[in-house]
Design a protein around this motif. Structure first.
Motif, PDB file in Angstrom:
ATOM      1  N   LEU A  65       0.857  -1.189   0.000  1.00 26.66           N
ATOM      2  CA  LEU A  65       0.000   0.000   0.000  1.00 26.66           C
ATOM      3  C   LEU A  65       0.888   1.231   0.000  1.00 26.66           C
ATOM      4  O   LEU A  65       1.663   1.439   0.904  1.00 26.66           O
ATOM      5  N   SER A  66       0.725   2.003  -1.014  1.00 26.56           N
ATOM      6  CA  SER A  66       1.637   3.117  -1.204  1.00 26.56           C
ATOM      7  C   SER A  66       0.998   4.437  -0.807  1.00 26.56           C
ATOM      8  O   SER A  66      -0.176   4.516  -0.494  1.00 26.56           O
ATOM      9  N   LEU A  67       1.809   5.444  -0.844  1.00 22.28           N
ATOM     10  CA  LEU A  67       1.301   6.793  -0.605  1.00 22.28           C
ATOM     11  C   LEU A  67       0.666   7.310  -1.883  1.00 22.28           C
ATOM     12  O   LEU A  67      -0.252   8.108  -1.867  1.00 22.28           O
ATOM     13  N   HIS A 182       1.396   8.429   7.291  1.00 20.28           N
ATOM     14  CA  HIS A 182       0.414   7.753   6.434  1.00 20.28           C
ATOM     15  C   HIS A 182       0.755   6.258   6.314  1.00 20.28           C
ATOM     16  O   HIS A 182      -0.120   5.404   6.461  1.00 20.28           O
ATOM     17  N   GLU A 183       2.013   5.963   6.056  1.00 16.03           N
ATOM     18  CA  GLU A 183       2.415   4.557   5.906  1.00 16.03           C
ATOM     19  C   GLU A 183       2.253   3.788   7.217  1.00 16.03           C
ATOM     20  O   GLU A 183       1.830   2.632   7.219  1.00 16.03           O
ATOM     21  N   HIS A 186      -1.135   2.619   7.647  1.00 18.40           N
ATOM     22  CA  HIS A 186      -1.450   1.321   7.035  1.00 18.40           C
ATOM     23  C   HIS A 186      -1.080   0.171   7.969  1.00 18.40           C
ATOM     24  O   HIS A 186      -1.757  -0.850   8.026  1.00 18.40           O
ATOM     25  N   GLU A 218      -7.087   4.179   1.935  1.00 17.39           N
ATOM     26  CA  GLU A 218      -6.077   5.243   1.875  1.00 17.39           C
ATOM     27  C   GLU A 218      -6.501   6.484   2.641  1.00 17.39           C
ATOM     28  O   GLU A 218      -5.693   7.126   3.313  1.00 17.39           O
ATOM     29  N   HIS A 273      -6.586   6.257  -4.321  1.00 14.95           N
ATOM     30  CA  HIS A 273      -6.165   6.946  -3.102  1.00 14.95           C
ATOM     31  C   HIS A 273      -7.084   8.097  -2.684  1.00 14.95           C
ATOM     32  O   HIS A 273      -6.968   8.591  -1.574  1.00 14.95           O
TER      33      HIS A 273
END
Ligand SMILES: [Zn+2]
Length: 302
Positions: A65-67, A182-183, A186, A218, A273
């Motif tokens: 899961l990315s930004l 943010h990460e 997750h 997200e 996102h």
């Protein structure tokens, strides 16, 4: 943000540089964070185990899961290479900054989890340069920072911050802190069961439905980053302009803003996102409330 001289997390692995940093490459792959059983007597993880994990990951839909969307197209990456260029000048300062931010997230979430009768187990944060191997596949500068549920690790190439500043127009240390928060958000989702549920549910969804689900995931991570920003404010560690930097970053990396910039056309059903407005609003919701309970992005309109 006031960060100099403050406590650094011990869960940051520096794998930058050609020597693999303090932690060797093989030790870094897998490690103790793998949640998928490797069988009896399975101490270390061989190539076979890694392949199995990747396959299991694909079957279970354990995606990193990315930004962002992973389609930066900056051309600065080094895809497929295992070379380890030496860290750029100034990166050590940045590494210190990251470690302080990670510590702050650990302090916050430890507290929140205790309040909810749970135990927070910190994520590992891997700093790499060029490319690195995660249990979710190859990490490289082009994909941007991401969280891999399979090894409970956040991967970040610090040169991404140059991209954030120069190509996304999101400068400032608090924009950088938002990326990490943010990460880590997750990771919190992984521990609370939100990510496993998501991985399961998208198996029977159309791509469009899965994208819509991803947006809610997200936005919750953005909201959690806002809760973290609130915590930093409570600790009197915010400086003028910090929150504005994070909100600007959230806006600059909205799906609509990125698509507009990179392809000149916006296709909402491909959003994974959230829009600039959604991302900044959910960050702000977390920031204003300071309450993870305010981050329910699943039950109502977003
Ligand atoms: Zn994300």
């Amino acid at each position: 943000m006031k960060w100099r001289g403050r406590k650094r997390s011990s869960n940051v692995q520096d794998r930058r540089g050609s020597g693999g940093g303090m932690f060797g490459r093989s030790a870094g792959v897998g490690g103790s964070g793998i949640r998928i059983p490797t069988g009896p007597g399975g101490g270390g993880l061989g190539i076979g185990a890694i392949v199995i994990i990747l396959i299991v990951g694909a079957v279970l839909g354990i995606n990193p899961l990315s930004l962002l969307d992973g389609s930066l197209g900056t051309g600065t990456g080094d895809r497929g290479s295992v070379s380890r260029p030496l860290p750029e000048a100034g990166e050590d300062d940045l590494a210190d900054f990251v470690a302080v931010v990670v510590q702050d997230t650990e302090d916050l979430w430890t507290e929140v989890f205790i309040e909810n009768g749970m135990t927070y187990v910190p994520a590992t944060v891997v700093l790499f340069s060029g490319s690195d191997q995660s249990a979710c596949g190859l990490a490289d500068a082009r994909t941007g920072p991401f969280y891999c549920p399979a090894d409970q690790s956040v991967y970040i190439d610090l040169t991404f911050y140059d991209t954030l500043r120069q190509q996304f127009g999101a400068p400032g240390d608090f924009a950088q802190a938002y990326v990490i928060a943010h990460e880590v958000g997750h990771h919190v989702q992984n521990l609370t069961g939100v990510l496993p549920e998501y991985a399961q549910a998208i198996q029977s969804m159309s791509e469009e439905e899965a994208n819509a689900y991803s947006v809610r995931i997200e936005l919750q991570a953005d909201c959690y980053a806002g809760v973290w920003a609130n915590y930093i404010g409570e600790e009197n560690l915010l400086e003028d302009g910090d929150v504005a930097e994070a909100i600007n970053a959230a806006e600059q990396i909205g799906d609509d803003a990125i698509q507009e910039r990179t392809q000149g056309v916006v296709i909402p059903k491909t959003f994974t996102h959230g829009t600039s407005a959604q991302r900044s609003e959910w960050f702000d919701r977390g920031y204003q409330s300071g309450d993870a309970g305010a981050c329910d992005t699943f039950s109502g309109p977003i």
